[in-house]
Scaffold this motif. Structure first.
Motif, PDB file in Angstrom:
ATOM      1  N   HIS A   1      37.032  49.737  50.459  1.00 47.04           N
ATOM      2  CA  HIS A   1      36.132  48.456  50.274  1.00 47.04           C
ATOM      3  C   HIS A   1      36.434  47.390  49.562  1.00 47.04           C
ATOM      4  O   HIS A   1      37.753  46.891  49.558  1.00 47.04           O
ATOM      5  CB  HIS A   1      36.371  49.680  48.567  1.00 47.04           C
ATOM      6  CG  HIS A   1      35.627  51.297  48.196  1.00 47.04           C
ATOM      7  ND1 HIS A   1      34.517  51.936  48.659  1.00 47.04           N
ATOM      8  CD2 HIS A   1      36.512  52.189  48.775  1.00 47.04           C
ATOM      9  CE1 HIS A   1      34.687  53.034  49.267  1.00 47.04           C
ATOM     10  NE2 HIS A   1      36.070  53.544  48.793  1.00 47.04           N
ATOM     11  N   GLN A   2      35.089  47.071  49.166  1.00 55.30           N
ATOM     12  CA  GLN A   2      35.467  45.081  49.024  1.00 55.30           C
ATOM     13  C   GLN A   2      35.754  45.574  47.559  1.00 55.30           C
ATOM     14  O   GLN A   2      33.615  45.473  47.283  1.00 55.30           O
ATOM     15  CB  GLN A   2      34.995  44.776  49.543  1.00 55.30           C
ATOM     16  CG  GLN A   2      35.683  44.143  50.717  1.00 55.30           C
ATOM     17  CD  GLN A   2      34.679  43.785  52.396  1.00 55.30           C
ATOM     18  OE1 GLN A   2      33.678  43.044  52.198  1.00 55.30           O
ATOM     19  NE2 GLN A   2      35.320  43.028  53.048  1.00 55.30           N
ATOM     20  N   HIS A   3      35.765  45.364  46.668  1.00 56.39           N
ATOM     21  CA  HIS A   3      35.150  45.121  44.905  1.00 56.39           C
ATOM     22  C   HIS A   3      34.785  43.532  44.638  1.00 56.39           C
ATOM     23  O   HIS A   3      35.820  43.317  44.573  1.00 56.39           O
ATOM     24  CB  HIS A   3      36.449  45.663  43.686  1.00 56.39           C
ATOM     25  CG  HIS A   3      36.908  46.912  44.143  1.00 56.39           C
ATOM     26  ND1 HIS A   3      35.848  48.058  43.854  1.00 56.39           N
ATOM     27  CD2 HIS A   3      38.242  47.677  44.865  1.00 56.39           C
ATOM     28  CE1 HIS A   3      36.328  49.262  44.519  1.00 56.39           C
ATOM     29  NE2 HIS A   3      37.509  49.554  44.386  1.00 56.39           N
ATOM     30  N   VAL A   4      33.728  44.284  44.589  1.00 56.95           N
ATOM     31  CA  VAL A   4      33.044  42.281  44.415  1.00 56.95           C
ATOM     32  C   VAL A   4      33.334  41.694  42.872  1.00 56.95           C
ATOM     33  O   VAL A   4      33.346  42.177  41.902  1.00 56.95           O
ATOM     34  CB  VAL A   4      31.338  42.097  44.448  1.00 56.95           C
ATOM     35  CG1 VAL A   4      31.137  41.186  44.026  1.00 56.95           C
ATOM     36  CG2 VAL A   4      31.051  42.933  45.625  1.00 56.95           C
ATOM     37  N   ARG A   5      34.017  40.520  42.778  1.00 58.28           N
ATOM     38  CA  ARG A   5      34.110  39.637  41.961  1.00 58.28           C
ATOM     39  C   ARG A   5      33.706  38.570  41.286  1.00 58.28           C
ATOM     40  O   ARG A   5      33.301  37.914  40.439  1.00 58.28           O
ATOM     41  CB  ARG A   5      35.699  38.774  42.005  1.00 58.28           C
ATOM     42  CG  ARG A   5      37.047  40.061  42.064  1.00 58.28           C
ATOM     43  CD  ARG A   5      37.824  41.004  40.601  1.00 58.28           C
ATOM     44  NE  ARG A   5      37.995  42.011  41.300  1.00 58.28           N
ATOM     45  CZ  ARG A   5      39.187  41.719  40.134  1.00 58.28           C
ATOM     46  NH1 ARG A   5      39.739  40.504  39.704  1.00 58.28           N
ATOM     47  NH2 ARG A   5      40.939  42.128  40.590  1.00 58.28           N
ATOM     48  N   GLU A   6      32.681  38.028  42.706  1.00 55.61           N
ATOM     49  CA  GLU A   6      31.444  36.525  42.069  1.00 55.61           C
ATOM     50  C   GLU A   6      31.620  36.785  43.863  1.00 55.61           C
ATOM     51  O   GLU A   6      31.603  36.363  44.963  1.00 55.61           O
ATOM     52  CB  GLU A   6      32.745  35.895  42.451  1.00 55.61           C
ATOM     53  CG  GLU A   6      32.708  34.452  41.634  1.00 55.61           C
ATOM     54  CD  GLU A   6      33.723  33.190  41.661  1.00 55.61           C
ATOM     55  OE1 GLU A   6      34.326  33.608  40.768  1.00 55.61           O
ATOM     56  OE2 GLU A   6      33.477  32.252  41.928  1.00 55.61           O
TER      57      GLU A   6
ATOM     58  N   LEU B   1      26.577  29.846  40.774  1.00 55.66           N
ATOM     59  CA  LEU B   1      27.314  31.383  40.669  1.00 55.66           C
ATOM     60  C   LEU B   1      26.152  32.389  40.605  1.00 55.66           C
ATOM     61  O   LEU B   1      25.142  31.903  39.499  1.00 55.66           O
ATOM     62  CB  LEU B   1      28.227  31.135  39.623  1.00 55.66           C
ATOM     63  CG  LEU B   1      29.114  32.709  38.897  1.00 55.66           C
ATOM     64  CD1 LEU B   1      29.782  33.055  40.248  1.00 55.66           C
ATOM     65  CD2 LEU B   1      29.537  31.720  38.194  1.00 55.66           C
ATOM     66  N   LEU B   2      26.005  33.236  40.852  1.00 56.31           N
ATOM     67  CA  LEU B   2      24.512  34.306  41.277  1.00 56.31           C
ATOM     68  C   LEU B   2      25.343  35.751  40.243  1.00 56.31           C
ATOM     69  O   LEU B   2      27.001  35.434  39.755  1.00 56.31           O
ATOM     70  CB  LEU B   2      24.865  34.669  42.221  1.00 56.31           C
ATOM     71  CG  LEU B   2      24.278  34.141  43.437  1.00 56.31           C
ATOM     72  CD1 LEU B   2      23.804  34.958  44.797  1.00 56.31           C
ATOM     73  CD2 LEU B   2      23.656  32.853  43.349  1.00 56.31           C
ATOM     74  N   GLU B   3      24.491  36.401  39.003  1.00 51.20           N
ATOM     75  CA  GLU B   3      24.903  37.003  38.130  1.00 51.20           C
ATOM     76  C   GLU B   3      25.057  37.903  39.147  1.00 51.20           C
ATOM     77  O   GLU B   3      23.906  38.951  39.487  1.00 51.20           O
ATOM     78  CB  GLU B   3      24.174  37.118  37.265  1.00 51.20           C
ATOM     79  CG  GLU B   3      23.804  38.005  35.934  1.00 51.20           C
ATOM     80  CD  GLU B   3      22.795  38.000  35.064  1.00 51.20           C
ATOM     81  OE1 GLU B   3      22.979  38.611  34.449  1.00 51.20           O
ATOM     82  OE2 GLU B   3      21.398  37.337  35.677  1.00 51.20           O
ATOM     83  N   LEU B   4      26.304  38.842  38.067  1.00 54.92           N
ATOM     84  CA  LEU B   4      26.296  40.118  38.916  1.00 54.92           C
ATOM     85  C   LEU B   4      25.707  41.222  37.638  1.00 54.92           C
ATOM     86  O   LEU B   4      25.973  41.277  36.741  1.00 54.92           O
ATOM     87  CB  LEU B   4      27.451  40.259  39.248  1.00 54.92           C
ATOM     88  CG  LEU B   4      28.714  40.308  39.798  1.00 54.92           C
ATOM     89  CD1 LEU B   4      30.198  39.973  39.919  1.00 54.92           C
ATOM     90  CD2 LEU B   4      28.198  39.830  41.271  1.00 54.92           C
TER      91      LEU B   4
ATOM     92  N   LEU C   1      24.743  42.707  43.827  1.00 55.55           N
ATOM     93  CA  LEU C   1      24.976  41.860  42.334  1.00 55.55           C
ATOM     94  C   LEU C   1      25.087  43.174  41.875  1.00 55.55           C
ATOM     95  O   LEU C   1      25.308  42.976  41.197  1.00 55.55           O
ATOM     96  CB  LEU C   1      23.903  41.256  42.778  1.00 55.55           C
ATOM     97  CG  LEU C   1      23.788  39.710  43.609  1.00 55.55           C
ATOM     98  CD1 LEU C   1      22.564  38.730  43.226  1.00 55.55           C
ATOM     99  CD2 LEU C   1      25.081  38.979  43.217  1.00 55.55           C
ATOM    100  N   THR C   2      23.781  44.152  42.526  1.00 54.65           N
ATOM    101  CA  THR C   2      24.167  45.803  41.283  1.00 54.65           C
ATOM    102  C   THR C   2      25.222  46.671  40.895  1.00 54.65           C
ATOM    103  O   THR C   2      25.045  46.823  40.462  1.00 54.65           O
ATOM    104  CB  THR C   2      22.610  46.142  41.070  1.00 54.65           C
ATOM    105  OG1 THR C   2      22.822  46.365  42.604  1.00 54.65           O
ATOM    106  CG2 THR C   2      21.111  44.394  40.876  1.00 54.65           C
ATOM    107  N   THR C   3      25.055  46.719  42.593  1.00 61.88           N
ATOM    108  CA  THR C   3      26.560  47.967  42.551  1.00 61.88           C
ATOM    109  C   THR C   3      28.643  47.865  42.419  1.00 61.88           C
ATOM    110  O   THR C   3      28.619  48.015  42.007  1.00 61.88           O
ATOM    111  CB  THR C   3      26.197  49.072  43.726  1.00 61.88           C
ATOM    112  OG1 THR C   3      26.185  47.371  44.941  1.00 61.88           O
ATOM    113  CG2 THR C   3      25.163  48.730  43.624  1.00 61.88           C
ATOM    114  N   GLY C   4      28.473  46.020  42.754  1.00 65.91           N
ATOM    115  CA  GLY C   4      29.034  45.455  43.476  1.00 65.91           C
ATOM    116  C   GLY C   4      30.385  46.483  44.384  1.00 65.91           C
ATOM    117  O   GLY C   4      31.227  45.939  44.393  1.00 65.91           O
TER     118      GLY C   4
END
Lengths: 114, 114
Positions: free
Chosen positions: B72-77, A110-113, B47-50
């Motif tokens: 949009h795709q809001h990143v959860r994981e 699992l990568l870190e956000l 990873l940094t903007t979500g």
């Protein structure tokens, strides 16, 4: 010449080395199990045998999932995406999908956000 | 030099053109929405903007999903697979994931099992 039906072969958009990405999903739970790669022959074998068959980029050979591990993937459904460069293969997975013994190839990292 | 943290950059196994496949899945329903491609910069931005960000192989540019469509795709994981050549990006998808207007890029083309 492709072993696939001509209309299907014409819809594939392959990488430079002739491959299409195959996303493998457990048909009932929706778990994404792994990503494999198929060339025309691997896709033809998958569609006609009902056993998920891939091209191994590292070993340079075809492999039928489960042939050595017993962890077969029984194919329920195969779909091609809108631009022809990815397959969604819905399977019934026997045992672990990952060679590490994990259920899926995505369980461990699992990568870190940030 | 990769914009990613060194330990992560070292785990990626990229295609000849520097890309890793990114499987995009709706986080709650488990639907597989699309397959995108990321290079190191696209992954770092994700990873940094979500916001899920890809490299477009056809246009040769970065694209933030939803930037023009609003979808949009809001990143959860984000997870990396066991051999470092595929990412599983779990998102909350706004509207349709496919540019055709379908919910997923795999809705339209079911292949025949023979």
């Amino acid at each position: 010449m492709s072993p696939l039906p001509a209309d299907l072969a014409a819809r594939l958009k392959r990488t430079a080395d002739g491959l299409v990405a195959a996303i493998v999903q457990q048909h009932d739970t929706g778990e994404v199990l792994m990503l494999g790669w198929m060339d025309d022959e691997a896709l033809e074998r998958t569609l006609t045998t009902g056993r998920a068959t891939y091209w191994s980029r590292s070993r340079g050979e075809y492999w039928v999932k489960g042939a050595t591990s017993g962890h077969h993937q029984h194919v329920r459904e195969v779909r091609l995406d809108c631009d022809g460069d990815a397959l969604l293969v819905k399977v019934d997975q026997v045992g672990a999908a990952c060679h590490t013994g994990e259920r899926t190839c995505f369980d461990a990292d699992l990568l870190e956000l940030r």
